[in-house]
Design a protein around this motif. Structure first.
Motif, mmCIF file in Angstrom:
data_model
loop_
_atom_site.group_PDB
_atom_site.id
_atom_site.type_symbol
_atom_site.label_atom_id
_atom_site.label_comp_id
_atom_site.label_asym_id
_atom_site.label_seq_id
_atom_site.Cartn_x
_atom_site.Cartn_y
_atom_site.Cartn_z
ATOM 1 N N VAL A 18 0.845 -1.206 0.000
ATOM 2 C CA VAL A 18 0.000 0.000 0.000
ATOM 3 C C VAL A 18 0.872 1.244 0.000
ATOM 4 N N THR A 19 1.860 1.284 0.883
ATOM 5 C CA THR A 19 2.762 2.439 0.958
ATOM 6 C C THR A 19 3.527 2.638 -0.343
ATOM 7 N N GLU A 20 4.021 1.539 -0.917
ATOM 8 C CA GLU A 20 4.747 1.615 -2.187
ATOM 9 C C GLU A 20 3.869 2.203 -3.286
ATOM 10 N N LEU A 21 2.625 1.770 -3.360
ATOM 11 C CA LEU A 21 1.730 2.262 -4.409
ATOM 12 C C LEU A 21 1.294 3.697 -4.161
ATOM 13 N N LEU A 22 1.081 4.054 -2.916
ATOM 14 C CA LEU A 22 0.741 5.441 -2.603
ATOM 15 C C LEU A 22 1.885 6.374 -3.000
ATOM 16 N N ASP A 23 3.117 5.953 -2.714
ATOM 17 C CA ASP A 23 4.278 6.762 -3.090
ATOM 18 C C ASP A 23 4.388 6.911 -4.603
ATOM 19 N N ALA A 24 3.826 5.942 -5.346
ATOM 20 C CA ALA A 24 3.836 6.003 -6.808
ATOM 21 C C ALA A 24 2.569 6.658 -7.360
ATOM 22 N N GLU A 25 1.810 7.306 -6.473
ATOM 23 C CA GLU A 25 0.633 8.111 -6.849
ATOM 24 C C GLU A 25 -0.569 7.280 -7.290
ATOM 25 N N TYR A 26 -0.693 6.071 -6.780
ATOM 26 C CA TYR A 26 -1.888 5.269 -7.031
ATOM 27 C C TYR A 26 -2.979 5.627 -6.030
ATOM 28 N N GLU A 27 -4.221 5.393 -6.430
ATOM 29 C CA GLU A 27 -5.324 5.271 -5.484
ATOM 30 C C GLU A 27 -5.477 3.786 -5.176
ATOM 31 N N VAL A 28 -5.662 3.445 -3.912
ATOM 32 C CA VAL A 28 -5.622 2.049 -3.490
ATOM 33 C C VAL A 28 -6.920 1.665 -2.790
ATOM 34 N N THR A 29 -7.425 0.493 -3.139
ATOM 35 C CA THR A 29 -8.562 -0.090 -2.417
ATOM 36 C C THR A 29 -8.142 -1.451 -1.889
ATOM 37 N N LEU A 30 -8.436 -1.695 -0.619
ATOM 38 C CA LEU A 30 -8.162 -2.985 0.000
ATOM 39 C C LEU A 30 -9.413 -3.841 -0.078
ATOM 40 N N PHE A 31 -9.231 -5.085 -0.490
ATOM 41 C CA PHE A 31 -10.338 -6.043 -0.500
ATOM 42 C C PHE A 31 -10.040 -7.117 0.530
#
Length: 323
Positions: A18-31
């Motif tokens: 999650v942190t890696e993707l946020l740093d790469a400017e993604y929006e993230v949803t956890l399932f």
């Protein structure tokens, strides 16, 4: 902004992803089922979709609701779960299955993605929940990914070896950090030259993102630290990071048996050399941290793992006193 759906996402690898993707400017949803505390509950770019990953209908509903560009499956432990996922996410830009280096069969050094055979998996093994069938189940999940790719699904897999880092609930590496930080003498099984390829969680999530963005459907990619350390090297680098200078005392199985111990009782010890080639991952742009930096970050973590593996200190001291 790209959207990522992570199946899992609250414990170890998923949490760092999650942190890696946020740093790469993604929006993230956890399932996930929502039974564990969500460490990202207050983050404005992290949502949660509650559902059961063993339900194909729930996975398809999540796909329709989130419309993700990429999906990372952190908690597929049975081939049937992988089968449901590749069907539910057949239209996404990338479905990345987290497999394992344990999926490989023969003791080849190093193990290469397109050469080393995978473990076979029987029907009984595919639904078994024991540690002994873990590699077989992961291997069968890989085969399902390859079959899905042949049918046009953008599915691929990442095979990490043993992962270490902050929030590792297994406590395998934390055992050694604690011993080094607390005691002047640390008992080491064997002669310290044991090699079991490790990978930091930071390099693992970098691998996952690299594969999601640049990997080829139907391919598997090994993930392991680019520098391979013996157990002795790992402990010495850990001591440097901790700021300690203990004496490392090696003991063979005969010496350990005096206290009812054997080498395999110690976390991260494996009598068989296990090394994964990471050339294929590097070729698509993976840029790993050095073990020294990853170890330093791990040592700084102040949390507590869920498990406490390894021998009792009293047994260790009995061996140390006899040497």
């Amino acid at each position: 902004m790209d959207t990522a759906l992570i199946i899992g996402g609250t414990r170890f690898i998923g949490r760092h992803l999650v942190t890696e993707l946020l740093d790469a400017e993604y929006e993230v949803t956890l399932f996930n089922r929502g039974t564990r505390e969500n460490p990202f509950a207050d983050h404005d770019r992290v949502d949660q979709y509650t559902g059961d990953r063993t339900s194909g209908a729930a996975l398809k509903e999540a796909n329709e609701a989130v419309e993700p560009d990429i999906v990372v499956d952190c908690v597929a432990y049975y081939p049937g779960e992988v089968k449901l996922a590749v069907e539910a996410f057949e239209d996404v830009g990338a479905y990345v299955y987290i497999s394992s280096g344990a999926a490989y069969g023969p003791d080849v050094i190093p193990k290469r993605e397109d050469e080393t055979p995978l473990e076979p998996c029987t029907d009984d093994q595919a639904v078994d929940d024991s540690h002994e069938t873990y590699g077989a189940r992961k291997a069968e999940g890989d085969r399902i990914v390859f079959e899905a790719a042949e049918e046009g699904v953008n599915a691929m897999s990442v095979r990490p070896t043993i992962v270490y880092g902050p929030h590792d609930y297994t406590g395998r590496y934390q055992y050694w950090i604690d011993r080094i930080a607390e005691y002047d003498r640390v008992l080491v099984p064997g002669d310290g030259t044991n090699i079991h390829h490790l990978v930091s969680v930071y390099n693992t999530v970098r691998a996952i993102r690299t594969v999601a963005e640049s990997g080829e459907p139907g391919e598997a990619y090994n993930a392991g630290d680019r520098t391979i350390l013996t157990l002795q090297d790992l402990l010495e680098q850990t001591a440097d990071a901790v700021g300690a200078d203990p004496e490392f005392v090696t003991a063979n199985d005969r010496e350990l048996s005096a206290a009812g111990l054997q080498s395999t009782d110690f976390p991260l010890y494996n009598p068989d050399v296990h090394i994964l080639s990471t050339e294929k991952l590097a070729d698509i742009g993976w840029e790993p941290l050095s073990p020294a930096e990853a170890i330093a970050r791990t040592v700084d973590w102040e949390g507590e793992p869920e498990r406490d593996p390894g021998p009792d200190r009293a047994a260790e001291e009995a061996v140390l006193d006899s040497l």
